[in-house]
Design a protein around this motif. Sequence first.
Motif, short mmCIF file in Angstrom:
data_model
loop_
_atom_site.label_atom_id
_atom_site.label_comp_id
_atom_site.label_asym_id
_atom_site.label_seq_id
_atom_site.Cartn_x
_atom_site.Cartn_y
_atom_site.Cartn_z
N HIS A 42 0.95 -1.45 -0.42
CA HIS A 42 0.15 0.08 -0.09
C HIS A 42 0.80 1.15 -0.27
O HIS A 42 0.42 2.47 -0.75
N VAL A 43 1.97 1.16 0.66
CA VAL A 43 2.62 2.28 0.89
C VAL A 43 3.27 2.60 -0.43
O VAL A 43 3.59 3.85 -1.21
N VAL A 44 4.08 1.44 -0.71
CA VAL A 44 4.84 1.15 -1.66
C VAL A 44 3.45 2.61 -3.56
O VAL A 44 3.87 3.11 -3.73
N ALA A 45 2.55 2.07 -3.60
CA ALA A 45 1.55 2.43 -4.53
C ALA A 45 1.53 4.11 -3.75
O ALA A 45 1.37 4.89 -5.15
N LEU A 46 0.53 4.16 -2.84
CA LEU A 46 0.86 5.63 -1.74
C LEU A 46 2.05 6.51 -2.31
O LEU A 46 1.75 7.40 -2.38
N SER A 47 2.94 6.21 -2.31
CA SER A 47 4.36 6.55 -2.13
C SER A 47 4.81 7.04 -3.72
O SER A 47 5.28 8.35 -4.29
N TYR A 48 4.52 6.46 -4.47
CA TYR A 48 4.45 6.26 -5.93
C TYR A 48 3.16 7.40 -6.14
O TYR A 48 3.38 8.80 -7.75
N LEU A 49 2.24 7.93 -5.91
CA LEU A 49 1.22 8.74 -6.42
C LEU A 49 1.66 10.38 -5.75
O LEU A 49 1.51 10.94 -6.29
N ARG A 50 2.12 10.33 -4.40
CA ARG A 50 2.44 10.99 -3.80
C ARG A 50 3.42 11.69 -4.55
O ARG A 50 3.91 12.98 -4.70
N GLY A 51 4.51 11.18 -4.80
CA GLY A 51 5.83 11.55 -6.02
C GLY A 51 5.92 12.18 -7.52
O GLY A 51 6.50 13.14 -8.05
N HIS A 52 3.98 11.23 -7.81
CA HIS A 52 4.05 11.49 -9.89
C HIS A 52 3.05 12.29 -9.47
O HIS A 52 2.67 12.45 -10.73
N GLY A 53 2.16 12.40 -8.58
CA GLY A 53 0.61 12.87 -9.22
C GLY A 53 0.20 11.85 -9.57
O GLY A 53 -0.36 10.67 -10.02
N PRO A 54 -1.34 12.19 -10.57
CA PRO A 54 -2.01 11.80 -10.77
C PRO A 54 -1.44 10.31 -11.75
O PRO A 54 -1.09 10.54 -13.06
N THR A 55 -1.90 9.30 -12.29
CA THR A 55 -0.83 8.35 -12.66
C THR A 55 -2.02 7.67 -13.30
O THR A 55 -3.21 6.56 -12.62
N LEU A 75 -5.93 -1.26 -5.57
CA LEU A 75 -6.20 -0.16 -5.67
C LEU A 75 -7.88 -0.60 -4.55
O LEU A 75 -7.91 0.41 -4.38
N ASN A 76 -7.69 -1.30 -5.17
CA ASN A 76 -9.32 -1.02 -4.46
C ASN A 76 -9.73 -0.99 -3.05
O ASN A 76 -10.21 -1.10 -2.47
N GLU A 77 -8.63 -2.03 -2.35
CA GLU A 77 -8.38 -2.02 -1.16
C GLU A 77 -7.88 -0.48 -0.59
O GLU A 77 -8.13 0.40 0.29
N ASP A 80 -11.30 1.89 -0.66
CA ASP A 80 -12.46 1.54 0.08
C ASP A 80 -11.89 2.45 1.49
O ASP A 80 -12.55 2.23 1.97
N HIS A 81 -10.61 2.36 1.55
CA HIS A 81 -10.18 3.01 2.75
C HIS A 81 -10.19 4.62 2.31
O HIS A 81 -8.88 5.39 3.18
N ASP A 82 -10.60 5.22 1.43
CA ASP A 82 -10.59 6.39 0.79
C ASP A 82 -8.99 7.14 0.60
O ASP A 82 -9.40 8.27 1.29
N LEU A 83 -7.91 5.80 0.75
CA LEU A 83 -6.49 6.83 0.03
C LEU A 83 -6.40 7.26 -1.12
O LEU A 83 -5.69 7.66 -1.60
N VAL A 84 -7.09 6.58 -2.03
CA VAL A 84 -6.71 6.82 -3.70
C VAL A 84 -7.96 7.44 -4.46
O VAL A 84 -8.86 6.84 -4.18
N ARG A 95 -9.71 4.90 -20.04
CA ARG A 95 -8.58 5.04 -18.68
C ARG A 95 -8.39 5.20 -17.75
O ARG A 95 -9.39 6.01 -17.82
N ALA A 96 -8.25 4.33 -16.90
CA ALA A 96 -8.78 5.00 -15.23
C ALA A 96 -7.48 5.97 -14.49
O ALA A 96 -6.29 5.73 -15.04
N LEU A 97 -7.89 7.24 -14.21
CA LEU A 97 -6.88 8.37 -13.33
C LEU A 97 -6.38 7.15 -12.17
O LEU A 97 -7.64 7.71 -11.15
N VAL A 98 -5.56 7.58 -11.37
CA VAL A 98 -5.55 6.92 -9.77
C VAL A 98 -4.72 8.07 -9.16
O VAL A 98 -3.91 9.35 -9.82
#
Length: 159
Positions: A42-55, A75-77, A80-84, A95-98
Amino acid sequence: MSSLTTSSDVPVHATVLIARIARAVRQRFELTLSPLGLRQRHVVALSYLRGHGPTAQQMLADRLCMDASSMVCLLNELEDHDLVVRQRDRSDRRRALVELSTQGELALREVDRALQAVEDEILAGLSRDERCVLHGLLARLHLAEPEPDCGLVDSDEAA
């Protein structure tokens, strides 16, 4: 004495030593994340998004070396926790943007504090300068983020 260890029981091969340290760090990291309801992936994905913005979702899967179905589960997880937040790309509706949500940003701040505590524990035997050197060496291996400004003067800059 085995040919793979020294008399002080430190492995001769750096790879073995790195693997041992990585296991200890991962265990402490997971224990620290558990109360936050997060796992390392989870942290790896969230950190990537913090560093690179919507992807784009597919780009995120590629960058994190995950197959599409595993990325959807992850991403579902997180969603579900309102993190993305996932939404359709206006320029290409297929395309879906995260992107990181406000709650995701707050969670990462907590993770940063938790990571600092783990790092302080693991690296307690090193001075500040030694920590900076270690970080620099790891960054040169392309396994870590760019080197922080540790206040160390590069020999080329000093001349």
